[in-house]
Design an enzyme around this catalytic site. Structure first.
Site, PDB file in Angstrom:
ATOM      1  N   ASP A 133       0.795  -1.233   0.000  1.00  0.00           N
ATOM      2  CA  ASP A 133       0.000   0.000   0.000  1.00  0.00           C
ATOM      3  C   ASP A 133       0.828   1.286   0.000  1.00  0.00           C
ATOM      4  O   ASP A 133       1.761   1.434   0.793  1.00  0.00           O
ATOM      5  CB  ASP A 133      -0.891   0.059   1.248  1.00  0.00           C
ATOM      6  CG  ASP A 133      -1.795  -1.132   1.391  1.00  0.00           C
ATOM      7  OD1 ASP A 133      -1.770  -2.007   0.507  1.00  0.00           O
ATOM      8  OD2 ASP A 133      -2.529  -1.197   2.389  1.00  0.00           O
ATOM      9  N   GLU A 179     -10.687  -1.265   3.629  1.00  0.00           N
ATOM     10  CA  GLU A 179      -9.388  -0.716   3.989  1.00  0.00           C
ATOM     11  C   GLU A 179      -9.168   0.633   3.310  1.00  0.00           C
ATOM     12  O   GLU A 179      -9.874   1.018   2.376  1.00  0.00           O
ATOM     13  CB  GLU A 179      -8.268  -1.689   3.578  1.00  0.00           C
ATOM     14  CG  GLU A 179      -8.330  -3.023   4.317  1.00  0.00           C
ATOM     15  CD  GLU A 179      -7.150  -3.918   4.029  1.00  0.00           C
ATOM     16  OE1 GLU A 179      -6.556  -4.448   4.986  1.00  0.00           O
ATOM     17  OE2 GLU A 179      -6.811  -4.099   2.843  1.00  0.00           O
TER      18      GLU A 179
END
Length: 534
Positions: A57, A242
């Protein structure tokens, strides 16, 4: 174009990046974590990837003092997930990136999960040093045994930097926000300044509850709960929410008509299988986000709104303080279905191209459109192109004669399917056509497809989905495509960013042919420009 994964030449970085090996022909013999020989033929040239080891990420996205900062989830020790720390890269133009030393390393107390960075120019936190305001990182601590928390508990913590993000110091009273009772799924804080209220906003998730929790703070340290958003959109059993991001955008470019967008990254359950980015558009009154035009419960995945319809676009977030009020996003170019099996070494993981976001009314509904960042467009538009004003193809495949086939390619074309059943472009193809990736329009179905079922190395995971399809009506019988082909990826921007499909592909050596094709009829192609991106 210079290599995008530029390396800092200080001695400490030379060791960790194996710069000597990367700059010599013996790279093919380098091994990492017993994953196999180095695969430099697949290292991206126009997408950021670290010199070695695992990356996922993007974190801490911010523009500060003329520099874009890309922090990211990073394993400093291996090319698989673990030892979560913040890697760091910088760029002045969103195209050429320079890898920096690890910013925040996991330690005996915590792993450093995803988060965001803001510039506290008003010194609301009191963390300025010698009058210099701090960059403040708000991130998720994942606590270990002996930390004073149960192992695996997640809470939000602070770190700060007064040297433009080079070094970071943890706040002495971390964590600054935790749930009661504590949770192992409370993560991914995205912080921004809410000017109408004069306070900081935080969005974070309880991942398994499909809830975005919204907080406010006057000082980045003490947080007050405002509201919950969700469950909404895709929120089935086993789905995790998320990396939320809440921000305003002018509708149709009208600053007097702002609307709010909420990005929520989900895994699994996306339109292309596994990981993906859903988004919501609505209003925000400083406390509550209200989404509009939600699909009915149980609706088909195609009824939901997706930032990208490919398999390899996840954890999208936007850069804080981007100049000119722009909203620039970047995402991890992979999928949790097979990220740990991607056949690259000594690195694993890459970022998609940075993209400019806009909110446009389409079929009477506000929708996000994505285009490559204007810095990328300016660069490639300055490259000499092979051009064809118009070509007609009848029930065959027509190769394009290119002087340079080995470089990554930026391809623009307009497709008019006309009488053909299907029409489009073939890229990264073998000379005999046995391996290829196809981008085509299906006239009867009214759909755009990326087909990577024969794209090269496809057997590294049984979860590698082959075709990604999206309904997309023609405009006056035509569709404009921009295809960005790198060494191991394909990004297709269709209809001026109305639809994007991002997929990893791993072609065999020498698979570099590009062709146009039409099936069962005639198709017309116009305004064709193919630029080698050096």
């Amino acid at each position: 174009m210079s290599i995008i994964h530029g390396i800092d030449f200080r001695p400490s970085i030379l060791r960790s990046a194996l710069i000597g090996a990367l700059l010599c022909a013996s790279i093919a013999s380098v091994r990492a974590d017993n994953d196999g020989p180095a695969t430099e033929q697949w290292r991206p040239a126009i997408h950021y990837t670290p010199a070695r080891n695992w990356m996922n990420d993007p974190n801490g996205l911010i523009w500060h003092d003329g520099v874009y900062h890309l922090f990211y989830q990073y394993n400093p020790s291996a090319s698989h997930w673990g030892n979560m720390s913040w890697g760091h890269a910088t760029s002045s133009d969103l195209v050429h990136w320079k890898e920096q030393p690890v910013a925040m390393a996991n330690n005996t107390r915590e792993e450093i999960f995803s988060g965001s960075i803001v510039f506290d120019k008003r010194n609301t936190s009191g963390l300025a040093v010698n009058g210099k305001p701090a960059l403040v990182a708000v991130y998720t601590s994942v606590f270990k045994e002996g930390s004073g928390h149960e192992s695996g508990v997640q809470a939000q913590s602070l770190a700060y930097s007064t040297d433009n993000g080079r070094t970071w110091k943890a706040y002495a009273k971390n964590p600054v926000l935790t749930l009661r009772p504590e949770s192992k799924n409370f993560r991914d804080p995205k912080v921004s300044w809410y000017a109408p209220g004069g306070y900081w906003l935080m969005t974070t998730v309880v991942a398994d509850a499909h809830v975005v929790k919204i907080y406010k703070s006057s000082n980045l340290i003490d947080w007050e709960f405002l509201s919950d958003f969700g469950p909404a959109g895709v929120a089935g059993n086993g789905v995790l929410w998320e990396m939320p991001d809440l921000f305003p955008l002018p509708l149709d470019g009208d600053a007097n008509r702002p609307m709010w967008v909420m990005l929520v990254n989900i895994n699994p359950g996306s339109i292309a299988g596994g990981s993906g980015v859903q988004y919501f558009v609505g209003t925000f009154d400083g406390k509550t986000f209200n989404a509009e035009n939600l699909p009915v419960q149980g609706a088909d995945l195609s009824e939901h709104r997706w930032l990208d319809h490919g398999a390899d676009y996840y954890a999208a977030g936007t850069f804080a303080d981007a100049p000119d009020g722009r909203r620039v996003t970047i995402a991890w170019m992979s999928n949790w279905d097979y990220a740990d099996r991607v056949p690259t070494s000594p690195w694993r993981g890459a970022m998609a191209l940075p993209r400019d976001l806009a909110l446009r009314t389409i079929d009477g509904v506000p929708r996000l459109v994505s285009t490559p960042a204007r810095e990328y467009l300016a660069l490639v538009n300055g490259v000499a192109a092979s051009r064809w004003k118009a070509l007609t193809v009848r029930s065959t495949t027509k190769p394009l004669d290119l002087a340079n086939r080995t470089a990554p390619q930026d391809i623009d074309l307009v497709v008019e399917p006309y009488t053909a059943k299907r029409a489009g472009i073939v890229v990264a193809a073998a000379a005999d056509g046995s391996r290829q990736t196809r981008v085509y329009y299906d006239t009867k179905a009214g759909t755009l497809t990326v087909d990577r079922t024969r794209s090269g190395d496809t057997d590294f995971s049984p979860k590698l989905s082959g075709r990604h399809i999206v309904y997309l009506p023609l405009n006056q019988g035509k569709i404009h495509l921009k295809v960005v082909l790198d060494k191991s990826s394909l990004e297709v921007f269709a209809a001026d960013g109305r639809t994007v499909i991002t997929d990893l592909v791993f072609p065999k050596a020498g698979d570099d042919r590009i062709s146009l094709f039409a099936e069962d009829g005639e198709a017309r192609f116009s305004d064709i420009a193919v630029r080698p991106v050096r």
